[in-house]
Design a protein around this motif. Structure first.
Motif, PDB file in Angstrom:
ATOM      1  N   ALA A  68       0.836  -1.203   0.000  1.00  0.00           N
ATOM      2  CA  ALA A  68       0.000   0.000   0.000  1.00  0.00           C
ATOM      3  C   ALA A  68       0.870   1.252   0.000  1.00  0.00           C
ATOM      4  CB  ALA A  68      -0.928  -0.009   1.211  1.00  0.00           C
ATOM      5  N   ALA A  69       1.992   1.190   0.709  1.00  0.00           N
ATOM      6  CA  ALA A  69       2.906   2.336   0.749  1.00  0.00           C
ATOM      7  C   ALA A  69       3.515   2.602  -0.627  1.00  0.00           C
ATOM      8  CB  ALA A  69       4.006   2.089   1.778  1.00  0.00           C
ATOM      9  N   VAL A  70       3.784   1.538  -1.391  1.00  0.00           N
ATOM     10  CA  VAL A  70       4.297   1.709  -2.756  1.00  0.00           C
ATOM     11  C   VAL A  70       3.308   2.509  -3.595  1.00  0.00           C
ATOM     12  CG1 VAL A  70       4.813   0.497  -4.911  1.00  0.00           C
ATOM     13  CG2 VAL A  70       5.770  -0.332  -2.761  1.00  0.00           C
ATOM     14  N   LEU A  71       2.031   2.144  -3.502  1.00  0.00           N
ATOM     15  CA  LEU A  71       1.006   2.853  -4.268  1.00  0.00           C
ATOM     16  C   LEU A  71       0.906   4.315  -3.851  1.00  0.00           C
ATOM     17  CD1 LEU A  71      -1.878   0.210  -4.354  1.00  0.00           C
ATOM     18  CD2 LEU A  71      -0.431   0.929  -6.259  1.00  0.00           C
ATOM     19  N   ARG A  72       0.942   4.549  -2.549  1.00  0.00           N
ATOM     20  CA  ARG A  72       0.787   5.930  -2.082  1.00  0.00           C
ATOM     21  C   ARG A  72       2.000   6.781  -2.453  1.00  0.00           C
ATOM     22  NH1 ARG A  72      -3.053   8.121   0.985  1.00  0.00           N
ATOM     23  NH2 ARG A  72      -2.626  10.162   1.894  1.00  0.00           N
ATOM     24  N   LEU A  73       3.197   6.222  -2.337  1.00  0.00           N
ATOM     25  CA  LEU A  73       4.389   6.982  -2.705  1.00  0.00           C
ATOM     26  C   LEU A  73       4.414   7.272  -4.200  1.00  0.00           C
ATOM     27  CD1 LEU A  73       7.040   8.258  -1.786  1.00  0.00           C
ATOM     28  CD2 LEU A  73       8.155   6.052  -2.171  1.00  0.00           C
ATOM     29  N   SER A  74       3.948   6.331  -4.998  1.00  0.00           N
ATOM     30  CA  SER A  74       3.874   6.565  -6.438  1.00  0.00           C
ATOM     31  C   SER A  74       2.925   7.715  -6.749  1.00  0.00           C
ATOM     32  CB  SER A  74       3.413   5.293  -7.146  1.00  0.00           C
ATOM     33  OG  SER A  74       3.267   5.510  -8.530  1.00  0.00           O
ATOM     34  N   TRP A  75       1.815   7.761  -6.046  1.00  0.00           N
ATOM     35  CA  TRP A  75       0.847   8.850  -6.234  1.00  0.00           C
ATOM     36  C   TRP A  75       1.427  10.188  -5.778  1.00  0.00           C
ATOM     37  CZ3 TRP A  75      -1.963  11.088  -1.877  1.00  0.00           C
ATOM     38  CH2 TRP A  75      -2.877  12.070  -2.267  1.00  0.00           C
ATOM     39  N   LEU A  76       2.184  10.180  -4.693  1.00  0.00           N
ATOM     40  CA  LEU A  76       2.731  11.417  -4.151  1.00  0.00           C
ATOM     41  C   LEU A  76       3.918  11.936  -4.961  1.00  0.00           C
ATOM     42  CD1 LEU A  76       2.740  10.460  -0.356  1.00  0.00           C
ATOM     43  CD2 LEU A  76       1.361  12.285  -1.378  1.00  0.00           C
ATOM     44  N   ALA A  77       4.909  11.067  -5.158  1.00  0.00           N
ATOM     45  CA  ALA A  77       6.194  11.503  -5.706  1.00  0.00           C
ATOM     46  C   ALA A  77       6.459  11.028  -7.123  1.00  0.00           C
ATOM     47  CB  ALA A  77       7.329  11.031  -4.792  1.00  0.00           C
ATOM     48  N   GLY A  78       5.566  10.193  -7.663  1.00  0.00           N
ATOM     49  CA  GLY A  78       5.761   9.726  -9.028  1.00  0.00           C
ATOM     50  C   GLY A  78       6.922   8.768  -9.195  1.00  0.00           C
ATOM     51  N   VAL A  79       7.250   8.002  -8.147  1.00  0.00           N
ATOM     52  CA  VAL A  79       8.382   7.076  -8.211  1.00  0.00           C
ATOM     53  C   VAL A  79       7.908   5.654  -7.936  1.00  0.00           C
ATOM     54  CG1 VAL A  79      10.040   8.828  -7.503  1.00  0.00           C
ATOM     55  CG2 VAL A  79       8.957   7.398  -5.773  1.00  0.00           C
ATOM     56  N   ASP A  80       8.673   4.706  -8.446  1.00  0.00           N
ATOM     57  CA  ASP A  80       8.401   3.289  -8.229  1.00  0.00           C
ATOM     58  C   ASP A  80       9.356   2.785  -7.155  1.00  0.00           C
ATOM     59  OD1 ASP A  80       7.954   0.597  -8.260  1.00  0.00           O
ATOM     60  OD2 ASP A  80       8.617   0.270 -10.321  1.00  0.00           O
ATOM     61  N   ALA A  81       8.867   2.681  -5.932  1.00  0.00           N
ATOM     62  CA  ALA A  81       9.730   2.309  -4.813  1.00  0.00           C
ATOM     63  C   ALA A  81      10.142   0.848  -4.843  1.00  0.00           C
ATOM     64  CB  ALA A  81       9.028   2.610  -3.486  1.00  0.00           C
ATOM     65  N   GLU A  82       9.494   0.041  -5.660  1.00  0.00           N
ATOM     66  CA  GLU A  82       9.849  -1.373  -5.739  1.00  0.00           C
ATOM     67  C   GLU A  82      11.029  -1.630  -6.658  1.00  0.00           C
ATOM     68  OE1 GLU A  82       6.584  -4.651  -5.135  1.00  0.00           O
ATOM     69  OE2 GLU A  82       5.863  -3.178  -6.568  1.00  0.00           O
ATOM     70  N   ASN A  83      11.151  -0.854  -7.718  1.00  0.00           N
ATOM     71  CA  ASN A  83      12.111  -1.189  -8.765  1.00  0.00           C
ATOM     72  C   ASN A  83      13.190  -0.140  -8.999  1.00  0.00           C
ATOM     73  OD1 ASN A  83      10.857  -3.754  -9.738  1.00  0.00           O
ATOM     74  ND2 ASN A  83       9.126  -2.396 -10.126  1.00  0.00           N
ATOM     75  N   LEU A 146      13.029   4.663   1.597  1.00  0.00           N
ATOM     76  CA  LEU A 146      14.096   3.670   1.728  1.00  0.00           C
ATOM     77  C   LEU A 146      13.629   2.454   2.522  1.00  0.00           C
ATOM     78  CD1 LEU A 146      17.203   5.956   2.390  1.00  0.00           C
ATOM     79  CD2 LEU A 146      16.392   5.000   0.227  1.00  0.00           C
ATOM     80  N   ARG A 147      12.824   2.680   3.540  1.00  0.00           N
ATOM     81  CA  ARG A 147      12.297   1.552   4.312  1.00  0.00           C
ATOM     82  C   ARG A 147      11.395   0.669   3.450  1.00  0.00           C
ATOM     83  NH1 ARG A 147       9.661   3.700   9.697  1.00  0.00           N
ATOM     84  NH2 ARG A 147       9.199   1.460   9.874  1.00  0.00           N
ATOM     85  N   ILE A 148      10.621   1.297   2.576  1.00  0.00           N
ATOM     86  CA  ILE A 148       9.786   0.518   1.651  1.00  0.00           C
ATOM     87  C   ILE A 148      10.666  -0.335   0.746  1.00  0.00           C
ATOM     88  CG2 ILE A 148       8.176   0.672  -0.285  1.00  0.00           C
ATOM     89  CD1 ILE A 148       7.203   3.351   0.945  1.00  0.00           C
ATOM     90  N   ARG A 149      11.667   0.291   0.168  1.00  0.00           N
ATOM     91  CA  ARG A 149      12.550  -0.423  -0.768  1.00  0.00           C
ATOM     92  C   ARG A 149      13.297  -1.554  -0.067  1.00  0.00           C
ATOM     93  NH1 ARG A 149      14.031  -3.009  -4.253  1.00  0.00           N
ATOM     94  NH2 ARG A 149      15.541  -2.592  -5.896  1.00  0.00           N
ATOM     95  N   LEU A 150      13.751  -1.312   1.144  1.00  0.00           N
ATOM     96  CA  LEU A 150      14.452  -2.350   1.902  1.00  0.00           C
ATOM     97  C   LEU A 150      13.528  -3.528   2.198  1.00  0.00           C
ATOM     98  CD1 LEU A 150      16.508  -0.195   4.442  1.00  0.00           C
ATOM     99  CD2 LEU A 150      17.455  -1.697   2.678  1.00  0.00           C
ATOM    100  N   ALA A 151      12.297  -3.224   2.581  1.00  0.00           N
ATOM    101  CA  ALA A 151      11.347  -4.289   2.918  1.00  0.00           C
ATOM    102  C   ALA A 151      10.998  -5.145   1.714  1.00  0.00           C
ATOM    103  CB  ALA A 151      10.081  -3.683   3.511  1.00  0.00           C
ATOM    104  N   LEU A 152      11.115  -4.577   0.515  1.00  0.00           N
ATOM    105  CA  LEU A 152      10.732  -5.295  -0.699  1.00  0.00           C
ATOM    106  C   LEU A 152      11.943  -5.789  -1.490  1.00  0.00           C
ATOM    107  CD1 LEU A 152       7.758  -3.018  -1.801  1.00  0.00           C
ATOM    108  CD2 LEU A 152       7.678  -5.191  -0.570  1.00  0.00           C
TER     109      LEU A 152
END
Length: 327
Positions: A68-83, A146-152
């Motif tokens: 869910a955090a990935v989706l919200r960050l993408s909406w906020l900052a326009g970035v893909d925190a997974e990849n 960064l915490r999102i990216r680390l977790a994934l």
């Protein structure tokens, strides 16, 4: 035919969702109705969680609801925190937090709207216009990403090419004098911790707490301590310039050691000669350095006044250089 039809009695969503990136969900819906039917309910639940009323990115990360955090960050900052590579993710999220410009937008959002958005996501809606609070929220935004990216599955040891050295970075002359020098610096290799040395003490400490190695060296020879020494020598670290009275946010007692202090405390070697002089000069020339390979203590000796707190840290194990510089 979707794999869901072959996995009778198996929770297909539990099998696929942990390894299926968020960016693939829509593609799955378009290409495989069988698999999508098994995942749709779970995907919709994640989407609902990401954009629920009174929801914030900080709450999602603290609750470890990272998809869910990935989706919200993408909406906020326009970035893909997974990849996104970790250093580029940090840089892009910082640009959004600092300037209000999402990575996928042609121009920044209105400043007043952006300040309110940051406060909603990282300060429970409490808006403050002070520079110290703005710096805190910017750091919170990057830490969350960064915490999102680390977790994934991401790593703080990832290396990426960044435009890390600003075009207007001054040079150093013989006698340690600063000189204006505006030119293209090109891309240099950096980890997230190396990127943080440009931001300041608080940022370096935060990335170290997340588990970054202070001794990491990139394939071309850059280290966090080399970047930190070069930025300190040129007075280019951004954080700490206006918070000397705030002990909880850096504080003057930390500023004297600069960004190199936490790195040395974390095990970085001031005498590790890892970077060719040509590579250093490409990013930071002019410089009086002449050694074939550069270490952080060389930068302190050749470019800085030896009574600078950060330079003393770097030269503490090389008294002969201190005596030579003071002579």
């Amino acid at each position: 035919m979707g794999v869901s039809s072959k996995l009778l009695g198996v929770d297909t969503a539990a099998l696929l969702l942990p390894s299926l990136p968020v960016v693939c969900w829509l593609a799955l819906a378009r290409t495989c109705s069988g698999d999508w039917s098994a995942l749709q309910q779970h995907v919709e639940a994640v989407h609902k969680d990401a954009f629920a009323a009174h929801q914030s990115l900080e709450q999602l990360v603290n609750a470890k609801r990272f998809r869910a955090a990935v989706l919200r960050l993408s909406w906020l900052a326009g970035v893909d925190a997974e990849n996104s590579p970790m250093p580029k993710l940090a840089s892009l999220v910082y640009i959004w937090a600092h300037l209000g410009k999402p990575a996928n937008a042609p121009k920044p959002n209105r400043r007043s709207e952006h300040v309110q958005q940051l406060a909603r996501e990282f300060a429970n809606g409490a808006v403050s216009t002070g520079i110290q609070e703005a710096m805190r929220l910017e750091l919170k935004a990057v830490e969350a990403a960064l915490r999102i990216r680390l977790a994934l599955g991401g790593s703080l040891e990832e290396v990426a090419l960044l435009n890390l050295v600003p075009a207007d970075t001054p040079g150093k002359l013989d006698g340690r004098a600063l000189i204006a020098c505006t030119r293209s610096r090109g891309l240099t290799e950096a980890t997230t911790l190396m990127w943080a040395t440009r931001q300041g003490v608080r940022w370096v400490q935060a990335i170290l707490r997340l588990g970054a190695s202070a001794s990491k060296v990139t394939p071309s020879g850059w280290s966090a301590l080399l970047y930190g020494a070069a930025f300190e020598s040129r007075k280019m670290t951004a954080d700490g310039s206006s918070d000397s009275g705030d002990a909880s946010y850096g504080g003057y007692r930390h500023r004297t050691r600069g960004v190199v202090g936490p790195l040395i405390d974390a095990g970085a070697d001031p005498q590790a000669r890892t970077l060719q002089l040509k590579a250093y000069l490409s990013a930071f020339s002019p410089s009086p350095l002449t050694c074939k390979f550069v270490c952080a203590s060389d930068i302190a000796w050749a470019e800085s006044a030896v009574n600078s707190g950060w330079a003393i840290d770097l030269l503490s194990n090389r008294p002969e250089l201190v005596e030579s510089a003071q002579a």
